[in-house]
Design an enzyme around this catalytic site. Structure first.
Site, PDB file in Angstrom:
ATOM      1  N   ALA A   1       0.979  -7.635 -14.135  1.00  0.00           N
ATOM      2  CA  ALA A   1       0.425  -8.226 -15.350  1.00  0.00           C
ATOM      3  C   ALA A   1       1.588  -8.691 -16.211  1.00  0.00           C
ATOM      4  O   ALA A   1       2.701  -8.162 -16.105  1.00  0.00           O
ATOM      5  CB  ALA A   1      -0.417  -7.188 -16.084  1.00  0.00           C
TER       6      ALA A   1
ATOM      7  N   GLY B   1      -0.314  -5.249 -11.193  1.00  0.00           N
ATOM      8  CA  GLY B   1      -1.465  -6.120 -10.963  1.00  0.00           C
ATOM      9  C   GLY B   1      -1.317  -6.975  -9.708  1.00  0.00           C
ATOM     10  O   GLY B   1      -2.320  -7.393  -9.121  1.00  0.00           O
TER      11      GLY B   1
ATOM     12  N   GLU C   1      -2.354  -4.802  -6.936  1.00  0.00           N
ATOM     13  CA  GLU C   1      -3.817  -4.655  -7.054  1.00  0.00           C
ATOM     14  C   GLU C   1      -4.552  -5.915  -6.602  1.00  0.00           C
ATOM     15  O   GLU C   1      -5.645  -5.841  -6.047  1.00  0.00           O
ATOM     16  CB  GLU C   1      -4.177  -4.295  -8.501  1.00  0.00           C
ATOM     17  CG  GLU C   1      -3.690  -2.891  -8.871  1.00  0.00           C
ATOM     18  CD  GLU C   1      -3.795  -2.609 -10.368  1.00  0.00           C
ATOM     19  OE1 GLU C   1      -3.173  -3.347 -11.150  1.00  0.00           O
ATOM     20  OE2 GLU C   1      -4.488  -1.662 -10.763  1.00  0.00           O
TER      21      GLU C   1
ATOM     22  N   GLU D   1       3.282   1.023 -13.259  1.00  0.00           N
ATOM     23  CA  GLU D   1       2.723   1.096 -14.615  1.00  0.00           C
ATOM     24  C   GLU D   1       3.174   2.320 -15.392  1.00  0.00           C
ATOM     25  O   GLU D   1       3.436   2.248 -16.586  1.00  0.00           O
ATOM     26  CB  GLU D   1       1.185   1.062 -14.553  1.00  0.00           C
ATOM     27  CG  GLU D   1       0.593  -0.316 -14.265  1.00  0.00           C
ATOM     28  CD  GLU D   1       0.520  -0.648 -12.783  1.00  0.00           C
ATOM     29  OE1 GLU D   1       1.147   0.054 -11.962  1.00  0.00           O
ATOM     30  OE2 GLU D   1      -0.167  -1.625 -12.450  1.00  0.00           O
TER      31      GLU D   1
END
Ligand code: DAK
Length: 260
Positions: free
Chosen positions: A66, A111, A114, A134
């Site tokens: 992200a 992300g 993911e 994270e």
């Protein structure tokens, strides 16, 4: 389809979706997430497309996570909205009614990892690196990693990766069952396309039905999963492809599937 941060190329029933923000290592800001969602919806509707490959533009990153710059100043409410939006986009990828292959060409972090986990299969180049860092930022995976990673590689390995935030290389990712195959960087897209073409030779309605049966089964009991399998197989028996496939076998010829 004109999108700023995603490029879609189509060839022979196959679509390649490039995340196209290489200067930021393809990090997922809101616009990129929105572009991925728009592209996923268009590919869902496009009957010419049977398989979707997702990859990153450039030599360095699939997706480096992200967008940290965008997340830095988010309030808790904005973060919650961003997470719900991101999860919905990743669910669209995961529920795309056709097979998806992540061709991971470099960093797949946070992300990005993911996003790869939302695809049906992952092919990695030898230079690929996976990780969910994270917790090193004081947050935790928020685009499905806490759920999809343990389902794929088991809880203990997933916890090790998530609790440490450590990166692993492609060969380690292969050992723990995170990726299907590791190939040299130069061959990555060709190998992904070859896999896609093997899938495209088969009955496409059956492929869509069996994807939904496998995904539904992962979220439920064996008993309910088996009941679902019986329903999807019943539907497969209603298709022209089923008649063609069984006849072709009896006649010792290759089937000519029509996808209906
Ligand atoms: N976000 C924004 N920009 C990024 C980025 C990222 N995740 N990763 C890299 N970049 C940018 C760098 O800032 C740099 O930009 P400039 O400085 O040139 O403007 C450019 O990409 C090149 O990166 P580096 O110069 O750092 O390249 P290196 O080769 O030195 O290092 C690296 C590559 C991948 C090791 C390093 O860039 C790195 O550690 N990147 C960050 C990896 C990371 O921690 N990713 C984020 C994981 S957290 C949530 C839902 C989900 C999530 C969070 C919240 N809620 C709903 C709230 C998910 C979170 C994550 O994904």
């Amino acid at each position: 389809m004109e999108l700023n941060n995603v490029v879609v190329e189509k060839e022979n029933n196959l679509a390649v979706l490039f995340i196209n923000r290489p200067k930021a290592l393809n990090a997922l800001n809101s616009e990129t997430l929105s572009d991925i969602g728009t592209a996923a919806r268009a590919l869902t509707e496009d009957d010419d497309v049977g398989v979707v490959i997702i990859t990153g533009m450039g030599e360095k990153a699939f997706v480096a996570g992200a967008d940290i710059k965008e997340m830095k100043d988010m309030s808790p409410l904005e973060a919650r909205r961003f997470m719900i939006f991101g999860q919905s986009v990743f669910n669209e990828i995961s529920n795309l009614p056709k097979p998806t292959i992540a061709a991971v060409n470099g960093f797949a972090l946070g992300g990005g990892c993911e996003l790869a986990l939302s695809c049906d299969m992952i092919i990695a180049s030898e230079n690929a690196k996976f990780g969910l860092p994270e917790v090193t930022l004081g947050i935790h995976p928020g685009f499905g990693g806490t759920q999809r990673l343990p389902r794929l590689i088991g809880a203990a390995k997933a916890k090790e990766l998530i609790f440490t935030g450590q990166m692993i290389d492609a060969s380690e990712a292969s050992k723990i069952g995170l990726v299907n195959k590791v190939v040299p960087y130069e061959n990555l897209l060709d190998v992904a396309k070859a896999l896609a073409h093997k899938i495209l030779k088969n009955g496409q309605v059956a492929i869509r039905l069996v994807k939904s049966a496998i995904n539904a089964g992962l979220d439920t009991t064996l008993e309910k999963g088996l009941a679902y399998e019986a329903e999807t197989q019943g539907l497969a028996f209603s298709t022209e492809d089923k008649s063609e496939g069984l006849s072709a076998f009896m006649e010792k010829r290759k089937p000519n599937f029509k996808g209906r």
